[in-house]
Design a protein around this motif. Structure first.
Motif, PDB file in Angstrom:
ATOM      1  N   GLY A 228       0.415  -1.131  -0.106  1.00 14.58           N
ATOM      2  CA  GLY A 228       0.017  -0.207   0.048  1.00 14.58           C
ATOM      3  C   GLY A 228       0.566   1.066  -0.269  1.00 14.58           C
ATOM      4  N   GLY A 229       2.430   1.163  -0.614  1.00  9.96           N
ATOM      5  CA  GLY A 229       3.069   2.300  -0.498  1.00  9.96           C
ATOM      6  C   GLY A 229       3.031   3.317  -1.558  1.00  9.96           C
TER       7      GLY A 229
ATOM      8  N   GLY B 289      -1.491   7.475  -0.590  1.00  9.81           N
ATOM      9  CA  GLY B 289      -1.866   7.580   0.693  1.00  9.81           C
ATOM     10  C   GLY B 289      -0.978   8.000   1.699  1.00  9.81           C
TER      11      GLY B 289
ATOM     12  N   GLY C 110       1.559  -1.919  -4.827  1.00 10.34           N
ATOM     13  CA  GLY C 110       0.470  -1.486  -4.394  1.00 10.34           C
ATOM     14  C   GLY C 110      -0.642  -2.600  -5.394  1.00 10.34           C
TER      15      GLY C 110
ATOM     16  N   ALA D 283      -0.565  -0.949   5.173  1.00 10.00           N
ATOM     17  CA  ALA D 283      -0.634   0.279   4.523  1.00 10.00           C
ATOM     18  C   ALA D 283      -2.081   0.324   4.000  1.00 10.00           C
ATOM     19  CB  ALA D 283       0.507   1.281   4.271  1.00 10.00           C
TER      20      ALA D 283
ATOM     21  N   PRO E 182      -6.054   0.354   2.281  1.00  8.44           N
ATOM     22  CA  PRO E 182      -7.331   0.240   3.241  1.00  8.44           C
ATOM     23  C   PRO E 182      -8.100  -0.232   4.725  1.00  8.44           C
ATOM     24  CG  PRO E 182      -7.504   1.160   0.911  1.00  8.44           C
ATOM     25  CD  PRO E 182      -5.928   0.074   1.248  1.00  8.44           C
ATOM     26  N   ILE E 183      -8.288  -0.022   5.428  1.00  7.62           N
ATOM     27  CA  ILE E 183      -8.535  -1.081   6.718  1.00  7.62           C
ATOM     28  C   ILE E 183      -9.930  -1.813   5.720  1.00  7.62           C
ATOM     29  CG2 ILE E 183     -10.776  -0.642   8.425  1.00  7.62           C
ATOM     30  CD1 ILE E 183      -9.969   2.269   8.882  1.00  7.62           C
TER      31      ILE E 183
ATOM     32  N   THR F  99      -7.247  -4.573   5.324  1.00  5.83           N
ATOM     33  CA  THR F  99      -6.634  -5.049   6.106  1.00  5.83           C
ATOM     34  C   THR F  99      -6.385  -6.498   6.494  1.00  5.83           C
ATOM     35  OG1 THR F  99      -5.767  -2.599   6.415  1.00  5.83           O
ATOM     36  CG2 THR F  99      -4.843  -4.364   8.545  1.00  5.83           C
TER      37      THR F  99
ATOM     38  N   THR G 198      -2.775   1.131  10.486  1.00  4.54           N
ATOM     39  CA  THR G 198      -4.198   1.387  10.431  1.00  4.54           C
ATOM     40  C   THR G 198      -4.530   1.925  11.750  1.00  4.54           C
ATOM     41  OG1 THR G 198      -4.219  -1.546  10.208  1.00  4.54           O
ATOM     42  CG2 THR G 198      -5.595  -0.333  10.400  1.00  4.54           C
TER      43      THR G 198
ATOM     44  N   HIS H 260       0.210   3.758  14.546  1.00  5.75           N
ATOM     45  CA  HIS H 260      -1.168   4.742  13.861  1.00  5.75           C
ATOM     46  C   HIS H 260      -0.413   6.350  13.777  1.00  5.75           C
ATOM     47  CE1 HIS H 260      -5.129   6.514  14.056  1.00  5.75           C
ATOM     48  NE2 HIS H 260      -5.031   6.719  13.501  1.00  5.75           N
TER      49      HIS H 260
ATOM     50  N   PHE I 264      -2.112  12.079  12.233  1.00 10.41           N
ATOM     51  CA  PHE I 264      -1.720  12.835  11.189  1.00 10.41           C
ATOM     52  C   PHE I 264      -2.349  11.986   9.790  1.00 10.41           C
ATOM     53  CE2 PHE I 264       1.894  12.156  12.609  1.00 10.41           C
ATOM     54  CZ  PHE I 264       2.558  11.905  11.517  1.00 10.41           C
TER      55      PHE I 264
ATOM     56  N   LEU J 233     -12.204   6.199   3.661  1.00  4.77           N
ATOM     57  CA  LEU J 233     -11.626   5.871   5.012  1.00  4.77           C
ATOM     58  C   LEU J 233     -12.597   6.422   6.410  1.00  4.77           C
ATOM     59  CD1 LEU J 233      -8.447   5.825   6.409  1.00  4.77           C
ATOM     60  CD2 LEU J 233      -8.174   8.456   6.526  1.00  4.77           C
TER      61      LEU J 233
HETATM   62  N1  LIG Z   1      -5.428   8.945   5.540  1.00  5.57           N
HETATM   63  C1  LIG Z   1      -5.165   8.889   6.755  1.00  5.57           C
HETATM   64  O1  LIG Z   1      -4.771  10.466   6.716  1.00  5.57           O
HETATM   65  C2  LIG Z   1      -4.316   7.954   7.498  1.00  5.57           C
HETATM   66  C3  LIG Z   1      -4.017   8.241   8.680  1.00  5.57           C
HETATM   67  C4  LIG Z   1      -3.217   7.464   9.611  1.00  5.57           C
HETATM   68  C5  LIG Z   1      -3.768   5.974   9.224  1.00  5.57           C
HETATM   69  N2  LIG Z   1      -4.235   5.722   7.738  1.00  5.57           N
HETATM   70  C6  LIG Z   1      -4.465   3.941   7.593  1.00  5.57           C
HETATM   71  O2  LIG Z   1      -3.657   3.497   6.308  1.00  5.57           O
HETATM   72  C7  LIG Z   1      -4.317   2.571   5.831  1.00  5.57           C
HETATM   73  C8  LIG Z   1      -4.055   3.829   4.513  1.00  5.57           C
HETATM   74  O3  LIG Z   1      -5.233   4.598   4.373  1.00  5.57           O
HETATM   75  P1  LIG Z   1      -4.925   5.640   3.337  1.00  5.57           P
HETATM   76  O4  LIG Z   1      -5.647   6.822   3.523  1.00  5.57           O
HETATM   77  O5  LIG Z   1      -3.417   5.640   3.249  1.00  5.57           O
HETATM   78  O6  LIG Z   1      -5.264   4.716   1.603  1.00  5.57           O
HETATM   79  P2  LIG Z   1      -5.064   5.039   0.011  1.00  5.57           P
HETATM   80  O7  LIG Z   1      -4.880   6.282   0.363  1.00  5.57           O
HETATM   81  O8  LIG Z   1      -6.093   4.789   0.501  1.00  5.57           O
HETATM   82  O9  LIG Z   1      -4.337   3.749  -0.188  1.00  5.57           O
HETATM   83  C9  LIG Z   1      -4.051   3.026   0.045  1.00  5.57           C
HETATM   84  C10 LIG Z   1      -2.799   1.919  -0.764  1.00  5.57           C
HETATM   85  O10 LIG Z   1      -3.574   0.571  -0.263  1.00  5.57           O
HETATM   86  C11 LIG Z   1      -2.780  -0.264  -1.517  1.00  5.57           C
HETATM   87  N3  LIG Z   1      -4.185  -1.248  -1.438  1.00  5.57           N
HETATM   88  C12 LIG Z   1      -5.113  -0.747  -1.871  1.00  5.57           C
HETATM   89  N4  LIG Z   1      -6.034  -2.201  -1.860  1.00  5.57           N
HETATM   90  C13 LIG Z   1      -5.307  -3.532  -1.543  1.00  5.57           C
HETATM   91  C14 LIG Z   1      -4.956  -4.797  -1.725  1.00  5.57           C
HETATM   92  N5  LIG Z   1      -5.603  -5.412  -1.804  1.00  5.57           N
HETATM   93  N6  LIG Z   1      -3.706  -4.769  -1.825  1.00  5.57           N
HETATM   94  C15 LIG Z   1      -2.593  -4.621  -1.803  1.00  5.57           C
HETATM   95  N7  LIG Z   1      -2.492  -2.576  -1.473  1.00  5.57           N
HETATM   96  C16 LIG Z   1      -3.579  -2.450  -1.607  1.00  5.57           C
HETATM   97  C17 LIG Z   1      -3.350   1.599  -2.386  1.00  5.57           C
HETATM   98  O11 LIG Z   1      -2.775   0.984  -3.961  1.00  5.57           O
HETATM   99  P3  LIG Z   1      -3.397   0.612  -5.380  1.00  5.57           P
HETATM  100  O12 LIG Z   1      -4.545   1.813  -5.602  1.00  5.57           O
HETATM  101  O13 LIG Z   1      -2.176   1.079  -6.051  1.00  5.57           O
HETATM  102  O14 LIG Z   1      -3.436  -0.617  -5.402  1.00  5.57           O
HETATM  103  C18 LIG Z   1      -2.616   2.624  -1.655  1.00  5.57           C
HETATM  104  O15 LIG Z   1      -1.009   2.456  -2.452  1.00  5.57           O
HETATM  105  C19 LIG Z   1      -5.374   2.387   6.492  1.00  5.57           C
HETATM  106  O16 LIG Z   1      -5.457   1.566   7.170  1.00  5.57           O
HETATM  107  C20 LIG Z   1      -6.049   4.112   7.469  1.00  5.57           C
HETATM  108  O17 LIG Z   1      -6.413   3.739   8.377  1.00  5.57           O
HETATM  109  C21 LIG Z   1      -4.806   6.356   7.230  1.00  5.57           C
END
Ligand SMILES: NC(=O)c1ccc[n+]([C@@H]2O[C@H](COP(=O)([O-])OP(=O)(O)OC[C@H]3O[C@@H](n4cnc5c(N)ncnc54)[C@H](OP(=O)(O)O)[C@@H]3O)[C@@H](O)[C@H]2O)c1
Length: 257
Positions: A10-11, A14, A34, A54, A56-57, A60, A81, A103, A106, A208
């Motif tokens: 998930g790198g 986000g 990804g 990293a 989506p929830i 995970t 997460t 976690h 931010f 999210l």
């Molecule tokens: N955003 C925030 O503010 C925030 C803050 C703290 C913690 N978090 C936590 O960080 C985590 C990610 O959230 P985010 O907001 O960064 O999400 P995001 O922007 O949607 O990014 C998600 C990443 O996961 C990849 N992905 C999605 N489904 C996947 C799968 N089944 N297998 C492998 N990779 C997958 C996506 O890659 P592709 O789309 O390229 O496949 C993307 O790189 C969550 O657990 C969230 O709770 C988020």
């Protein structure tokens, strides 16, 4: 000295992309995966010293179940997460590696670490925990160590209640039947601030926020308490009892502050 390797599942976007940047700055050799990358989550789990989940929830648990067994003892498995109890439990049961629950309190657009804390939960092993504490500490992020259960209890207020309230506000504003452009010229600073939050929650990453609400085991209790408060205020407002509401707010302020 050989660089430590880090793999961020998930790198590509986000928080995962943010974490990849941070680890690169700290001297790690970082690779990301990804859903569309040539490098797969399994590749990273097989090869990297540090593996970070990293995604989506909602995705995970499945990702941890799939890659956990591939992260060997002596390496580190960590997640980012926004909820901690379920991911940490799953990482412990599906891998023999060191486990840390993380976690960042931010979003990925934060550049300045000042005032932006990172929660770390010990799962298994001291080495992985010390490594990550050092990574965030050196970068200037205050580290808050706690248990997954205490984290999720705090997040039921800081995130679940807070986002629920923002969703209610957005929907109630929409029900008022006045368009946002018509409201704008009349907006006070307080309303502008709140509507900025509504816009972020409804339009940037709504999934999210809905995952945070649906995934926290305390959400039902929080919503029941919210409904009780709404009922109490409604009764007072039906009879125009401003003094009663003021008294209720003054009593609450004593508890809160
Ligand atoms: N955003 C925030 O503010 C925030 C803050 C703290 C913690 N978090 C936590 O960080 C985590 C990610 O959230 P985010 O907001 O960064 O999400 P995001 O922007 O949607 O990014 C998600 C990443 O996961 C990849 N992905 C999605 N489904 C996947 C799968 N089944 N297998 C492998 N990779 C997958 C996506 O890659 P592709 O789309 O390229 O496949 C993307 O790189 C969550 O657990 C969230 O709770 C988020």
């Amino acid at each position: 000295m050989k660089k430590m390797t880090a793999g961020i599942i998930g790198g590509t976007h986000g928080m995962g992309r943010w974490m990849a940047g941070l680890l690169r700055e700290q001297g790690f050799a970082v690779r990301v995966a990804g859903r569309e990358t040539k490098t797969t989550a399994a590749d990273l789990a097989d090869r990297c010293d540090v593996v970070v989940v990293a995604v989506p929830i909602a995705a995970t648990a499945d990702v941890i179940r799939e890659i956990g067994p591939r992260v060997k003892q002596g390496r580190l498995l960590m997640d980012l997460t926004s909820l901690k109890t379920e991911p940490v439990t799953l990482m412990l049961s599906h891998s023999q590696a060191d486990v840390v629950g993380c976690h960042p309190l931010f979003g990925p657009s934060v550049g300045d670490p000042a005032g932006h804390s990172v929660v770390l939960c010990r799962g298994r092993g001291d080495d992985g925990f010390a490594l990550m504490k050092d990574v965030f500490g050196k970068a200037g992020y205050p580290v808050l160590e706690t248990t997954p259960e205490v984290h999720d209890k705090m997040m039921s207020v800081v995130q679940a209640l807070n986002h629920f309230n923002t969703i209610v506000l957005g929907m109630a504003v929409a029900e008022a039947g006045i368009s946002f452009p018509d409201l704008q010229p009349y907006s006070t600073p307080m309303f502008k601030n709140k509507m900025e939050m509504v816009q972020k929650v409804f339009t940037e990453t709504p999934g999210l926020y809905t995952d945070i609400l649906a995934g926290n085991p305390r959400t039902k209790k929080i919503i029941a308490s919210y409904a009780r408060v709404v009922r109490k205020i409604s009764i007072l407002m039906k009879s125009g009892d401003a003094a009663g509401l003021k008294k209720m707010m003054e009593d609450t302020a004593k508890t809160l502050f």
